[in-house]
Write a protein that holds these residues in place. Structure first.
Motif, mmCIF file in Angstrom:
data_model
loop_
_atom_site.group_PDB
_atom_site.id
_atom_site.type_symbol
_atom_site.label_atom_id
_atom_site.label_comp_id
_atom_site.label_asym_id
_atom_site.label_seq_id
_atom_site.Cartn_x
_atom_site.Cartn_y
_atom_site.Cartn_z
ATOM 1 N N UNK A 6 -8.964 62.321 41.353
ATOM 2 C CA UNK A 6 -8.406 64.310 41.752
ATOM 3 C C UNK A 6 -8.321 63.824 43.154
ATOM 4 N N UNK A 7 -7.402 63.094 43.373
ATOM 5 C CA UNK A 7 -6.798 62.415 44.913
ATOM 6 C C UNK A 7 -5.207 62.606 44.584
ATOM 7 N N UNK A 8 -4.597 63.732 45.398
ATOM 8 C CA UNK A 8 -3.114 64.490 44.991
ATOM 9 C C UNK A 8 -2.733 62.874 46.909
ATOM 10 N N UNK A 9 -1.876 61.946 45.717
ATOM 11 C CA UNK A 9 -1.390 61.095 46.976
ATOM 12 C C UNK A 9 0.130 61.711 47.857
ATOM 13 N N UNK A 23 -2.593 63.965 55.590
ATOM 14 C CA UNK A 23 -1.417 63.641 53.811
ATOM 15 C C UNK A 23 -0.171 63.302 54.430
ATOM 16 N N UNK A 24 0.491 63.475 55.944
ATOM 17 C CA UNK A 24 1.900 62.576 56.400
ATOM 18 C C UNK A 24 2.938 63.360 56.182
ATOM 19 N N UNK A 25 2.439 64.913 55.941
ATOM 20 C CA UNK A 25 3.981 65.564 55.827
ATOM 21 C C UNK A 25 4.693 65.964 57.151
ATOM 22 N N UNK A 26 5.555 66.020 57.141
ATOM 23 C CA UNK A 26 6.326 66.395 57.785
ATOM 24 C C UNK A 26 6.533 67.989 57.776
ATOM 25 N N UNK A 84 -3.051 54.163 55.360
ATOM 26 C CA UNK A 84 -2.318 53.401 53.884
ATOM 27 C C UNK A 84 -1.229 53.899 53.468
ATOM 28 N N UNK A 85 -1.856 55.365 52.515
ATOM 29 C CA UNK A 85 -1.602 56.418 52.038
ATOM 30 C C UNK A 85 -2.128 57.641 52.356
#
Ligand code: FAD
Ligand code: EPU
Length: 337
Positions: free
Chosen positions: A298-301, A14-17, A231-232
């Motif tokens: 269905x995919x949250x980004x 998810x690339x969450x900090x 990418x996302x």
């Protein structure tokens, strides 16, 4: 080596900090036991990390994050019908699938290109394109975090279900899966139940069906449908596809004739959550940097710098509207930390 206040941004798709109070990587079981026995960690919360592709960090982790780097893929035995292939939990899942295909060990080809590591594959009994790991699972070994002994689980004791296992339920946070052994076929039985696979193989010009072709077809379909986390930011399907009774399905079908559902062996019907979410108008919507993917509802980004709590809030709003409109409860698939 133990790091303190370590950034996990590059370790979750998810690339969450978010940061870990303590972070370490282990490439042997002895190392795991040694670290788990150290005083500060005995009573600390622990999070076992694989590829970080099914996690949403909503806050910093105030404990020990242990990344499992146990490696190795080995043919441990074979008989007339099967190859038994054992893989270390830290192997990348797709590397194992490619290894099996190269050696003509059949069974995992429909599960090509699922992100993450081998050790997480039993957690939710990963599945795609008409297959689940339970279909070819033999056993796994896991280190019990408290007694520091290795326990062995077979198919029955893992209690696999749709995106389910004992490790998400009664044994949650109690074990570190260290290896998984698969029972793979010498004589492949090709699984092309999922219509799109045959269509894709036709487009690829495949003359004779084989596991290589199935794997390639699955890779092509997945790449065209799912956003690439490099990418996302995303973690695949955010919710499970919900199961309803056939009566509930029938009444929904009267009201919403185009609803998408699949009959299950137990008489219930599995609804396509992506359809429900799309009908509620969420597809392609964004709230700040958190969004619903424009091709797959269905995919949250995470489009850039969304916080985990923003993605979680968005997921709650989606759950509320699906409940309001269809009277159906969605359940999150992604592990919320
Ligand atoms: P992580 O995200 O690191 O961990 C997931 C959970 O397992 C956490 O609770 C973690 O603590 C625990 N865990 C991890 N390793 C261990 C271990 N060794 N011992 C004990 N606990 C452990 N899933 C599917 O089933 N089918 C799909 O088709 C699919 N498609 C996806 C597509 C995309 C683009 C993405 C991003 C994800 C997709 N997923 C899919 C979800 C994900 O790939 C799987 O859940 C995968 O198994 C997660 O592996 P991981 O190593 O990244 O686990
Ligand atoms: N649909 C819509 N709108 C959307 C998305 C889907 O209407 O925006 C409908 C379509 O009718 C479509 C149906 O939903 O035919 C099913 O969609 P799709 O084939 O994309 O599969 P899915 O149900 O969305 C499931 C798994 C995936 C797995 C694929 C392929 C779950 C929760 N998800 O997705 O697994 O890769 O099938 O087998 O079961 C994951 O778990 O992370 C994951 C990606």
């Amino acid at each position: 080596m133990i790091h303190e206040n370590y950034s996990l941004k590059k370790l979750n798709t998810f690339g969450i900090e978010a940061s870990a109070r303590y972070y370490t990587e282990c490439s042997s079981i002895d190392q795991m036991i040694e670290i788990l026995s150290q005083k500060p960690f005995v009573n600390a919360q622990k999070l076992i990390l694989g590829g970080g592709s099914n996690l949403l960090f909503t806050k910093n982790f105030d404990g020990l994050v242990l990344k499992n780097n146990l490696k190795g893929i080995e043919l441990i035995k074979e008989d007339k019908d099967f190859y038994f292939v054992k893989a270390g939990a830290g192997e990348v899942w797709h590397t194992l699938v490619m290894h099996c295909i190269a050696n003509n060990y059949a069974g995992l080809e429909n599960l090509s290109l699922i992100p993450g590591n081998v050790g997480a594959s039993p957690m939710q009994n990963i599945g795609a394109y008409g297959a689940e790991i339970k279909d070819h699972f033999f056993e796994l070994e896991a280190l019990h975090i408290s007694d520091k002994k290795i326990h062995t689980f077979n198919n029955a004791t893992c209690k696999f279900g749709y995106r389910e296992s004992v490790f998400k339920r009664e044994f949650k946070n109690q074990y570190i899966i260290t290896s998984v052994t698969f029972k793979l076929l010498k004589n492949p039985s090709f699984n092309t139940r999922y219509g799109a696979i045959e269509k894709e193989m036709e487009a690829m010009g495949v003359k004779e069906i084989n596991i290589q072709a199935i794997s390639q077809a699955v890779c092509n379909i997945r790449s065209s449908k799912l956003p690439n986390p490099t990418e996302i930011g995303n973690a695949g399907s955010f919710f499970k596809n919900p199961e309803v009774t056939s009566d509930k399905y029938k009444s929904l079908k009267v009201q919403f004739p185009s609803i998408v559902g699949y009959d299950l062996e137990n008489g219930n019907v599995k609804l396509a959550a992506g359809w429900l979410i799309e009908q509620c108008g969420w597809k392609g919507k964004t709230i700040g940097d958190a969004g619903v993917h424009k091709l797959q509802a269905l995919v949250l980004v995470n489009y850039n710098n969304a916080k985990g709590s923003e993605i979680l809030n968005l997921s709650q709003q989606i759950m509320d509207s699906v409940k309001d409109i269809f009277g159906v409860d969605l359940e999150r698939e992604v592990n919320i930390i």
